[in-house]
Every structure is written in C-alpha cells, then in structure tokens.
Scaffold this motif. Structure first.
Motif: not given
Length: 377
Positions: A137-138, A299, A273, A316-317, A131, A342-343, A141
């Motif tokens: 990950v972010n 995320a 996504l 966000t998720g 993350d 989101t990941e 995203l």
C-alpha cells in the motif's frame, strides 16, 4: 444418435452431451490459496498488535472460485460480495479486530460473521502486512508523488533469523552429573532451543551450553543459574539482532528527483487518489509555492509512523489535531486525505498483481460499493 461438442470460452469449459451442460472453471483450495497469499506478502510483516490472516473459515473442504477485494467489509459490501457469489473476501482492514464475546444478530460485525458462515464465505485480512510489503500500500501511495527514491521509515526485521528468540545465553559445565541436571531444567523451559558442544577452557575439557530464547525464557534461565552457581561458569548473554529487510516496513520516506511546489504536489496527490478535495495544514512560514523535495508518507493513520521524521511534507489519511500542530510548528506541511482514501486505490494494483501471482486460477473482482465513510460536503 448422440452428438457431443467442446466449446472454449474465457475461464470456462462447457461440455455439452445429450443436451446436458456441465460447467467447470478454475479454482483453488482455500488452504492452497492462503499459502499463495502468504507467499505474495508474508503475514509476518504485520505489526504485532494487528489481527491478520484468515478470520472466518467455512467448514472444510472449501474451494475458492471468486476472490472478492474490498478495503472495508461493511454490511453493504457483504451484500455485494454475496450477490457476486464470492467464496473468499479479502478485506484489507480486519472486520474483526477486538475479540467478539458472542455471535448474535445485534451488532453489524457479528452479523458479518453470521452471513459469511451461512453462505460459506471465508474472510481474510492482510492489513499491515500489505502496508509493509515492498509492493504494498505505501509503495502504491508513493507512486502518486512523481519520480522519487523511497525507503521504509520503520524497516521490518527478518522474522526468524538467525533463529527464533531474542537472546542467546552461553555458559560452561564441568561435570557430567551437573550437565544432566542443567539440560533437564533448561529443556523444560518453554521457548528455548538448546545446543551443546565440547570445549577446552583453561586446559580443561568442558561442555559449552548455548541457549536461544525469548526475553521471558531468559529470565527463567538466569533465575535457575543464579540459584545454582556451582553448576556453571563463564556466562555470556547476547542480544540477537535480526537483519533489516530491504524495502519492507512501515511508511515511506520519499526524495523527489526534482523539487516541485506544494501546489503542484497537491494536484498530483488529488489525481492519484481520484479526490476533488483534501485537507491541508501549511507549515509555519510555508506557502503553496514552497518547494517540496522530501515527503514522509503513511497510508491510513500516520501519526505514530511519521512522528519526528524530517520532511517538507507529511502525507497520510488522518492525524490527531495535536500531531498536526506539532508538525506545522516545525515548518512541515501536512496533507490529510481521510483514512481509507490513502489505501483503497491500491486494490486495483493488487487485483492485477494477484492475477499474475495466482496464475489466473481464481476470478478476482473489486468491490463497487466500498468507499470511505467521510466526504467533504
């Protein structure tokens, strides 16, 4: 007469002699692979509450030919990993988070451990380390928003700089016998590093003691000094601030190069996504035509990271009902896509990056059965 030949095929060398075929392919020792994964994104980036790293280890030595990537390790995904002859499963979410009190066949998480060990498959989880990572990950995203500049919402700090410990305490000692007593005590306290040097203070030769220590150790040092005031003088206590790491940390605050309508942003996020639906909460006074310039994203579960951040949109998720209400009351739009949606898409980018980072020494495959447990019906 014996004949021999060498035939090259992708990632495989087949030696054929006297009708016997021996297959050899690239692989990595587990420890070497773990070291390379840590070089890719240090586990020190992970949050203190997280459970990251090697969670299940087959008895050594263990070599890895196939690295299997998944967002969540369920029993269905484990079956797929075994069918594909995985040697190490990289599960973004740690399948073991709370301590297991027994390893039996009763619960699904315990069964994952049993099946992994019986089949000599390791399990590794990076979670919040990925993350926070600059290429993590972010960052992935944020790519779905369009051209923008971004920075971590909560930047990470260098883990071991300037040294271990959170505080430095310095004081002076006059006499040799006092110095020996002080050094003997402080060296017996855990989590303390000690240095000393000569100093001339008020025209008097003294020894200056400098200790780097944790908060807990600091309290022990201060307790000792307060009970032995005659041994020391001129005390200073400093808080050690570790520098922030550029582009590393939790969440991202993204400023678009050009503003777009909320409706346009929704379509961009869906496309990135690969979702047909998402959940939207309009901020007070906002519409689908309202302009979006600043997006705060996180995320997974973003409530704690996004709380109090000024933005036009939170992405966000999942968030709690009351956190959504609070955000919208401030005129902030909220988009929720379900936690792992989101990941998961990051794993495709991760596959490509790891192939380069690991120099194609192992085969890296993505799970085909891994999916978010929630869907819109």
């Amino acid at each position: 007469m014996l004949s021999s030949c060498v035939r090259l095929v992708p990632a495989t060398v087949q030696l054929v002699q006297s009708g016997i075929c021996i297959t050899s392919r690239s692989f990595m020792d587990l420890k070497a692979l773990l070291s390379s994964l840590n070089d890719f994104a240090s586990l020190s980036f992970a949050e203190s509450w997280d459970n990251v790293g090697l969670l299940v280890e087959p008895s050594p030595p263990h070599t890895v030919n196939i690295l299997f990537l998944t967002n969540d390790l369920t029993e269905e995904v484990m079956e797929e990993a075994l069918q594909k002859k995985a040697d190490l499963i990289l599960s973004y979410h740690p399948p073991i988070f709370r301590p297991l009190k027994q390893i039996t066949w009763k619960s699904w998480k315990e069964r994952l451990v049993i099946r992994a060990l019986e089949n000599r498959v390791g399990i590794y989880s990076p979670h919040t380390a990925y993350d926070a990572a600059p290429q993590g990950v972010n960052n992935w995203l944020a790519k779905g928003l369009g051209a923008c500049t971004s920075s971590p919402i909560h930047p990470s700090k260098a883990p071991n700089y300037p040294t271990e410990g959170t505080h430095r305490i310095e004081f002076s000692v006059n006499h040799t016998q006092d110095l020996e007593k002080v050094m003997s005590v402080v060296k017996g306290i855990g989590d303390v590093s000690v240095t000393s040097f000569s100093a001339r203070i008020d025209n008097e030769e003294q020894t200056r003691i400098s200790l780097n220590c944790t908060q807990k150790a600091l309290m022990q040092v201060v307790a000792f000094l307060s009970q032995n005031r005659q041994l020391y003088q001129k005390t200073e206590i400093l808080s050690l601030e570790k520098p922030l790491l550029l582009q590393t940390g939790m969440g991202r605050l993204c400023t678009l190069d050009e503003s777009v309508s909320l409706a346009t942003m929704i379509e961009r996020i869906k496309r990135h996504l690969k979702l047909s639906h998402l959940r939207l909460a309009l901020g007070v006074g906002r519409t689908l035509e309202s302009e979006i310039k600043v997006v705060a994203l996180c995320a997974g579960s973003g409530s704690s990271v996004l709380q109090g951040i000024e933005a036009d949109l939170y992405l966000t998720g999942e968030m709690s009902h009351h956190d959504v209400l609070h955000a919208t009351s401030q005129g902030i739009n909220v988009i929720l896509c379900e936690h792992s949606n989101t990941e998961r898409g990051f794993l495709s980018d991760l596959q490509d990056m790891l192939r380069v980072h690991l120099e194609n020494k192992v085969d890296i495959i993505l799970s085909e059965t891994d999916r978010d447990p929630l869907c819109v019906v």
